[in-house]
Design an enzyme around this catalytic site. Structure first.
Site, mmCIF file in Angstrom:
data_model
loop_
_atom_site.group_PDB
_atom_site.id
_atom_site.type_symbol
_atom_site.label_atom_id
_atom_site.label_comp_id
_atom_site.label_asym_id
_atom_site.label_seq_id
_atom_site.Cartn_x
_atom_site.Cartn_y
_atom_site.Cartn_z
ATOM 1 C CB CYS A 47 -0.943 -0.004 1.201
ATOM 2 S SG CYS A 47 -2.106 -1.383 1.219
ATOM 3 N NE ARG A 55 18.986 -1.007 0.451
ATOM 4 C CZ ARG A 55 20.195 -0.908 1.011
ATOM 5 N NH1 ARG A 55 20.624 -1.836 1.842
ATOM 6 N NH2 ARG A 55 20.961 0.135 0.738
#
Length: 367
Positions: free
Chosen positions: A188, A223
């Site tokens: 999302c 990350r």
């Protein structure tokens, strides 16, 4: 200071809490607006989310109560922030004509609750509020939370984080089925960032799908497995050169491959040439120097903390577009993913995974 290590899964929902973003922007609004540099502007999540909300409401307008796609959130960590996020999600879903239910369970009962939701034909989407077990190892290998993530049915994984959707994302496989009739869902928040970049014109619509970020340089400071890494891959799969930065290392993501940057390369040098900068450091101690930002660049802050001084950025860097919070766009993508899963799999309970095709297929076609 250096960016912190990858965001925790707790940060994955805390970082994009719409109420927090709204409170922050309201406080800012009370102060006198500074004079921005020529062409620079702050872009609100409301502006970007509105067409998606309109689309969602139009899709649900004629549905009867029993026909509305239903999302179940499994809450087992007792985190007050997770509960607040769940409450906000429930209000948003009700406004937009979708069903949402929170099932609060004991951590030891979560695995069974997940399996029950997987088998419940009235449930069309499932999300789990992480972290639940943190780094606790699992009998099946890896962490217990990772095992739970991979146990969500691909037909109900509204967050797009199970192994099937990770596999399709990193392989740039955009459809669930071989006939290419059912699109995959994507995580999302990374998807929200892509939609923000499309809204702001970073994607060149004159290029074919898969090349619309060609020639663009992007720096992503994060990350994590839920935000930074999938976002870097998605942008690389759209043609961008993406610099993925965390506290330990910096890598270049290109379509289908990852390479370390040359020795001696600094984050500053990468940011200075970037057309887009994504900031996702889950710490109030990290602040990027606004002087690094290229004139005319797009800067998107996806963390709960402001990773850059927005006033200094907008008053000193001409042409910069800055998005300070993405929560409302993220929730719109959650709703959109639920509708996609409902459209892909409602009435298709006989679809199963075909390892030879690398897609789902009707059970009758699989030997």
């Amino acid at each position: 200071s250096s960016p912190t290590a990858s965001a925790s899964r707790a940060g994955s929902f805390r970082a994009f809490h719409p109420e927090q973003a709204q409170a922050s922007s309201s406080t800012h609004a009370m102060a006198a607006k500074p004079e921005y540099a020529p062409g620079s502007r702050k872009v609100t999540a409301d502006e970007i989310a509105k067409p998606f909300i309109d689309e969602i409401q139009a899709a649900t307008a004629n549905l009867e109560e029993g026909q509305r796609p239903k999302l179940v959130g499994l809450l087992a960590n007792g985190d007050p922030a997770a509960l607040k996020y769940a409450e906000w999600t429930g209000r948003t879903f009700k406004r937009d004509g979708l069903s949402f239910e929170v099932r609060t369970v004991d951590p030891d009962d979560l695995e069974k609750a997940l399996e029950d939701a997987n088998k419940d034909n009235s449930v069309h989407g499932i999300m789990i509020y992480y972290p639940v077990f943190g780094d606790r190892p699992c009998f099946h290998g890896g962490s217990y939370d990772d095992s739970l993530r991979d146990s969500v049915s691909l037909s109900k994984d509204v967050e797009g984080l199970c192994h099937f959707y990770r596999r399709t994302l990193y392989r740039n496989q955009r459809f669930v089925d071989a006939e290419q009739m059912r699109k995959c869902v994507l995580p999302c928040t990374p998807l929200a960032v892509v939609k923000i970049l499309e809204h702001l014109g970073a994607y060149d619509q004159q290029h074919p799908v898969g090349n619309r970020m060609s020639g663009k340089f992007v720096t992503v400071v994060n990350r994590s497995e839920v935000v930074g890494r999938p976002l870097a891959a998605m942008l690389a799969n759209d043609g961008a050169t993406v610099y993925s930065v965390d506290i330990k290392s910096t890598f270049t993501f290109l379509r289908g491959k990852v390479e370390p940057v040359e020795g001696g390369t600094t984050t500053e040098s990468l940011v200075r040439k970037s057309d887009v900068v994504i900031l996702g450091v889950p710490s109030d101690k990290y602040k990027m120097d606004p002087a690094w930002i290229k004139e005319g660049a797009i800067v998107v802050n996806v963390a709960s903390h402001k990773n850059i001084d927005e006033t200094e950025l907008l008053t000193t860097r001409p042409g910069v577009r800055y998005v300070g919070a993405v929560g409302k766009v993220t929730v719109a993508m959650l709703e959109r993913n639920l509708l996609r899963l409902h459209g892909n799999f409602k009435g298709c309970e006989q679809l199963i995974w075909d390892s030879a095709l690398g897609t789902v297929a009707p059970a009758s076609m699989v030997n």
